[in-house]
Structures are given as C-alpha cells and as structure tokens.
Design an enzyme around this catalytic site. Structure first.
Site, PDB file in Angstrom:
ATOM      1  N   GLU A  82     -93.468 107.995  47.683  1.00  0.00           N
ATOM      2  CA  GLU A  82     -92.151 108.234  47.089  1.00  0.00           C
ATOM      3  C   GLU A  82     -92.236 108.991  45.759  1.00  0.00           C
ATOM      4  O   GLU A  82     -91.816 108.494  44.714  1.00  0.00           O
ATOM      5  CB  GLU A  82     -91.398 106.918  46.936  1.00  0.00           C
ATOM      6  CG  GLU A  82     -91.137 106.267  48.291  1.00  0.00           C
ATOM      7  CD  GLU A  82     -90.368 104.956  48.219  1.00  0.00           C
ATOM      8  OE1 GLU A  82     -89.907 104.587  47.116  1.00  0.00           O
ATOM      9  OE2 GLU A  82     -90.228 104.300  49.269  1.00  0.00           O
ATOM     10  N   GLU A 198     -92.072 104.669  58.418  1.00  0.00           N
ATOM     11  CA  GLU A 198     -91.473 103.366  58.084  1.00  0.00           C
ATOM     12  C   GLU A 198     -90.139 103.222  58.818  1.00  0.00           C
ATOM     13  O   GLU A 198     -89.075 103.173  58.206  1.00  0.00           O
ATOM     14  CB  GLU A 198     -91.265 103.226  56.575  1.00  0.00           C
ATOM     15  CG  GLU A 198     -92.556 103.335  55.780  1.00  0.00           C
ATOM     16  CD  GLU A 198     -92.341 103.186  54.282  1.00  0.00           C
ATOM     17  OE1 GLU A 198     -91.305 102.612  53.870  1.00  0.00           O
ATOM     18  OE2 GLU A 198     -93.212 103.648  53.518  1.00  0.00           O
TER      19      GLU A 198
END
Length: 309
Positions: A82, A198
């Site tokens: 991220e 994910e």
C-alpha cells in the site's frame, strides 16, 4: 515479527512456512515494508524514528533478516504494501502515502526496499501491492505511473498485486470482468506479472442495512457474492500474466482487518462461521476445476542484486 530493535520472533511464521511445505503449498510473504500498517500496528520504535540513516539501516536489516531467513522457501514477497494514499485524492502531492518511510527517506524508499529484497531472496518474486486499483480511475493511473517509474529506474519489480476488497458500503459498483481484465492486461504490458492478492466480497450484513432503513435479502446477497468471486477469478484466468488469486481470508468466523478497522460485521468469505461452504465456495470450485494450473516463474539469473547503502 520484529517487536523491538534487534529482537525477532519467528515462532508463528516458522510454523506457517513449515505447514505449507509439508502440504506442498505456495507461500506469499506479506509484507516487508508497510508504512501505515494499522492492524497490527507498526511498533512504536519504528513510527517514532527521526534519523533518516538510522531508518535506512533498520529497513535494510529487517528485509535481509526476514526475507533472508525464508530464502528459497517463500516464493513471493509483497516488498512494499500500500505505497499509495489509502483514501483521498492521489493527485495531491505525489500521491504516496505519508508515513515514517516517505517522511524520512522520500519516494525512493520503494525502489531501495526492492533492491535489498532481491539481494536477500534472489529467487523470490518481488511485488508491490495496493488496493482500490482494480477499476479504472485516478488511483489506478497513479499505481501505473509508480510501476513505470520503478521499472525505469531499474528496480527489481517482478509483479504487481491488486487487492480485491469488494465493498458495496459506499455505493461503488462491483468491478466487471471487462474492467478487471483490462486492468490486468494494462499492467502486464509493462512486462510484470500480476495477481489478485486480497479477494473478499462484502455483502452488507442485516444489522448495518436495517440501521440505514434499507432492506436486505441474504440469499440474494450470497448469490451476488458468488458471482463477484467468479467474475474476478475468471478475469484472472483470461489473462496469461495473472498468476493467481489469493483470498483474504476464508472463513467468516474471524473478522478480517477491514471489519476490525471499520467495526462493521459482515460475511465476506467463502466459508461461514461454522466452516460450511457458501455459494461462493461452490462457484469458485466450478471455475477452477477446468483451469490449467499456473506456477509463477523464478526470477532469471540476470536479476539485479545491487543494493544501496
């Protein structure tokens, strides 16, 4: 895994990797550098650092120690997780998430982390990984530019991860198969592999929707959930460079990170609280039964092992 300076606790990680090896399972390492980690949080000693060179040395030591311990046993690493602004406008500033790594080391910390990881685990695939980029838009465009920049500077980036958190909470439409395929092909054209890393599909549980005065049909919600799992997986299978889909996680028994942070209750996974398969589990099995297995390639012998510092 690194609760105090100079002290590592590998007990849980060793158990997971040992189990995977005993059952011929692939292991993805997640994650070596995660600036704004919230669950579990980064230890205070990291977030409170103020000396750039001390942080640079600590980052290098951490990557070499962790990735090096599992060299040859973990096939892929989310080296930087991220890196982009988690929420908000990616057009402001440089679009990178602001935390101790960007504040002290600047945007170059991403390429630096990749180079250190290549030296520590030369046979592992190296990823960056982010969310909110499966559908077209400003965040995907910024993610694309980041990949371009890293490759242009010669960073050893092998693959790009797309977190598949599908949340209908804010009225965002589910990604279509065409959108996902287009996204994956767009990045693959840069010469990197791609993965859905994910995947979980939130449904809006009865408690939340009733509080908003909305109606809720759980059977319909579970059917939609199964369709999204199918759509994402079929899109990956349609793109040769897409190596696989990883779920986040598999049973509704335990709250996911998203539920912990938002304090929402949901049933986003393919098995229920009692480990019974939901429609999504059967739908995924049907899709995968006819699929040809894909094994991620090992980085070539010419992969750079140059390190900074």
């Amino acid at each position: 895994i690194h609760p105090e300076p100079g002290r590592y606790d590998f007990e849980n990680a060793d158990e997971l990797v040992d189990f995977a090896e005993a059952h011929d399972m692939r292991v993805r390492g997640h994650a070596l550098v995660y600036g704004h980690a919230g669950d579990p949080p980064n230890p205070e000693y990291l977030s409170e650092m103020t000396d750039p060179e001390a942080l640079r040395a600590l980052m290098a030591e951490h990557i070499r120690t962790v990735a090096g311990r599992y060299a040859g046993r973990i096939e892929a690493w989310d080296v930087v997780n991220e890196p982009l602004v988690p929420l908000g406008d990616v057009s402001k500033g440089d679009g990178l998430s602001q935390h101790v790594f960007t504040r002290l080391l600047g945007p170059g910390y991403i390429g630096e982390a990749l180079r250190i990881a290549r030296g520590a685990a030369p046979d592992a695939q190296l990823f960056i990984n982010d969310f909110g980029s499966l559908r077209p838009g400003p965040k995907q465009d910024r993610y694309f530019r980041l990949v371009e920049d890293l490759l242009a500077e010669g960073a050893p980036l092998d693959a790009v991860g797309f977190q598949g958190h599908v949340l209908p909470l804010f009225g965002t439409p589910d990604p279509t198969r065409e959108e996902i395929e287009t996204t994956l092909r767009r990045f693959a054209a840069l010469g990197v592999a791609v993965e859905i890393t994910e995947l979980n599909v939130f449904t809006r549980r009865l408690k939340q929707v009733l509080a908003l005065g909305l109606t809720y049909d759980e059977a319909a919600a579970l059917q939609r959930q199964a369709e999204v799992y199918t759509t994402v997986t079929e899109a990956c299978l349609a793109v040769p460079e897409c190596q696989g889909v990883t779920l986040w996680t598999f049973t509704d028994r335990y709250p996911t990170t998203i539920e912990t942070l938002t304090r929402l209750e949901d049933i986003p996974l393919i098995f229920d609280n009692d480990y019974h398969p939901k429609p999504a589990a059967f739908a995924l099995r049907e899709v995968l039964e006819g699929a040809t297995p894909r094994r991620p390639p090992t980085p070539g012998p010419d992969a750079s092992v140059e390190e900074e510092g």
